[in-house]
Write an enzyme that holds these catalytic residues in place. Sequence first.
Site, PDB file in Angstrom:
ATOM      1  N   TYR A 128       0.860  -1.185   0.000  1.00  0.00           N
ATOM      2  CA  TYR A 128       0.000   0.000   0.000  1.00  0.00           C
ATOM      3  C   TYR A 128       0.891   1.228   0.000  1.00  0.00           C
ATOM      4  CZ  TYR A 128      -3.440   3.430   1.764  1.00  0.00           C
ATOM      5  OH  TYR A 128      -4.261   4.524   1.919  1.00  0.00           O
ATOM      6  N   ASP A 223       9.348   2.436  -0.318  1.00  0.00           N
ATOM      7  CA  ASP A 223       8.333   3.180   0.425  1.00  0.00           C
ATOM      8  C   ASP A 223       8.547   2.851   1.905  1.00  0.00           C
ATOM      9  OD1 ASP A 223       4.664   3.353   0.428  1.00  0.00           O
ATOM     10  OD2 ASP A 223       6.213   4.196   1.743  1.00  0.00           O
ATOM     11  N   LYS A 251       4.856   9.236   8.946  1.00  0.00           N
ATOM     12  CA  LYS A 251       4.639   8.678  10.284  1.00  0.00           C
ATOM     13  C   LYS A 251       5.685   9.134  11.305  1.00  0.00           C
ATOM     14  CE  LYS A 251       2.330   4.693   8.197  1.00  0.00           C
ATOM     15  NZ  LYS A 251       0.945   4.627   8.654  1.00  0.00           N
TER      16      LYS A 251
HETATM   17  P1  KE4 Z   1      -0.729   8.273   4.740  1.00  0.00           P
HETATM   18  O1  KE4 Z   1      -1.240   9.012   3.534  1.00  0.00           O
HETATM   19  O2  KE4 Z   1      -1.820   7.432   5.396  1.00  0.00           O
HETATM   20  O3  KE4 Z   1       0.026   9.166   5.741  1.00  0.00           O
HETATM   21  O4  KE4 Z   1       0.398   7.251   4.235  1.00  0.00           O
HETATM   22  C1  KE4 Z   1       0.076   6.305   3.235  1.00  0.00           C
HETATM   23  C2  KE4 Z   1       1.050   5.138   3.326  1.00  0.00           C
HETATM   24  C3  KE4 Z   1       2.034   5.019   2.375  1.00  0.00           C
HETATM   25  N1  KE4 Z   1       2.944   4.009   2.420  1.00  0.00           N
HETATM   26  C4  KE4 Z   1       2.897   3.090   3.421  1.00  0.00           C
HETATM   27  C5  KE4 Z   1       3.920   1.983   3.444  1.00  0.00           C
HETATM   28  C6  KE4 Z   1       1.903   3.170   4.430  1.00  0.00           C
HETATM   29  O5  KE4 Z   1       1.876   2.232   5.408  1.00  0.00           O
HETATM   30  C7  KE4 Z   1       0.950   4.206   4.385  1.00  0.00           C
HETATM   31  C8  KE4 Z   1      -0.173   4.325   5.407  1.00  0.00           C
HETATM   32  N2  KE4 Z   1      -0.331   3.216   6.293  1.00  0.00           N
HETATM   33  C9  KE4 Z   1      -1.666   2.966   6.769  1.00  0.00           C
HETATM   34  C10 KE4 Z   1      -1.553   1.829   7.796  1.00  0.00           C
HETATM   35  N3  KE4 Z   1      -1.346   0.580   7.187  1.00  0.00           N
HETATM   36  C11 KE4 Z   1      -2.322   4.164   7.344  1.00  0.00           C
HETATM   37  C12 KE4 Z   1      -3.526   3.875   8.194  1.00  0.00           C
HETATM   38  C13 KE4 Z   1      -4.788   4.385   7.562  1.00  0.00           C
HETATM   39  O6  KE4 Z   1      -4.917   4.293   6.303  1.00  0.00           O
HETATM   40  O7  KE4 Z   1      -5.651   4.869   8.329  1.00  0.00           O
END
Ligand code: KE4
Length: 412
Positions: A128, A223, A251
């Site tokens: 993701y 990523d 994060k």
């Molecule tokens: P954000 O746009 O949510 O800050 O980041 C996206 C993203 C990009 N790349 C990786 C490897 C990530 O894990 C994420 C976001 N992770 C999820 C949890 N698995 C965020 C939680 C959510 O979507 O509420």
Amino acid sequence: MPGGVSSPVRAFKSVGGQPIVFDRVKGPYAWDVDGNRFIDYVGSWGPAICGHAHPEVIAALQEALEKGTSFGAPCQLENQLAEMVIEAVPSVEMVRFVNSGTEACMAVMRLMRAFTGRDKVIKFEGCYHGHADMFLVKAGSGVATLGLPDSPGVPRTTTANTLTAPYNDLEAVKELFAENPDAISGVILEPIVGNAGFITPEPGFLEGLRELTQENGALLVFDEVMTGFRISYGGAQGRFGVTPDLTTMGKVIGGGLPVGAYGGRAEIMSMVAPAGPMYQAGTLSGNPLAMTAGIKTLELLKQEGTYERLETSTKRLIEGIISAARESGLEINGSSIGAMFGFYLCEGPVRNFEEAKNANTELFGKLHKAMLEKGVYLAPSAFEAGFTSVAHTDDDIDATLKAFQESFSSIN
Ligand code: KE4
């Protein structure tokens, strides 16, 4: 609000029951609006690696607040955090701050294409990279959790350039390069897949991708939004010794405030406006509050022995979880690296997303509920990694393992 949440995975759709409404967090704990305390292994999905509301982060923010919350102009703080990221992350010679991991991944995709002049990108099933259109193809995290067949509203023309391969399958990547000569700008992946549970790279996988991308004039992008500063102070790339061309982060570097970042070789990053022609912008990018929280968090993480302690406590946790499940006669496989762990309620091994789907999600739902009743808050999805923090004490780990033992025997 759609589903009553601001982000889908929080809605408990895949584990059943109503989401817990938090009132406050501190250290390894979260309290709900009814005053129930939980030992928290989500940690706001990664940022709370020093524990929630760390007193030194709060104090630094209180001081920064007096000077204003957003300048919309260059500030010393963004330069300070940039220097810390450049010094820590092997691939990063230049860095640009944005406001989320999604933004960082969107920008890095545009940069891959701008630098190579090629349109196609390879991603892996179950990974993701945020919710931007071109990544919503066989994605992990909430997309996998909710079993969405990728998302409506994403034009086919957009995802036509997104090629996918099974994680840990170098042959599949070789084939994609052979089928698309001189057309693939790069390969993007989670160096440890936290958005499909917890899938680690097989020996030689990352090294193989490094060679394949170089041979084909394509870029390698890690990523590290989730793994950055969690697997080691240098991220997964620092730990595994494989240096990509570009890296995305988020994060932890925001210390609980909205921050994302992308960075890499100066030759590539120099294409980003206003140094170069590739446009990307953001009103709140590099704002003094978020920079302050990030700086203080990295300062705390840099302290001697931090990652050794995180590694030891997280390893003790996952080993205890696995033996507790097996004592109850349940199938389980899992592991941990740094302050990240995960397990699947199935025999295993789990080397890719297809194999992750063998996990017994219904049983996980029962486990999740039982653990909540015992005061332990796990990610509300079988396809999400768990996160520990510097604040989780040995007593917290012991209490958690006791809750797992009781829960495994009650759900079996
Ligand atoms: P954000 O746009 O949510 O800050 O980041 C996206 C993203 C990009 N790349 C990786 C490897 C990530 O894990 C994420 C976001 N992770 C999820 C949890 N698995 C965020 C939680 C959510 O979507 O509420």
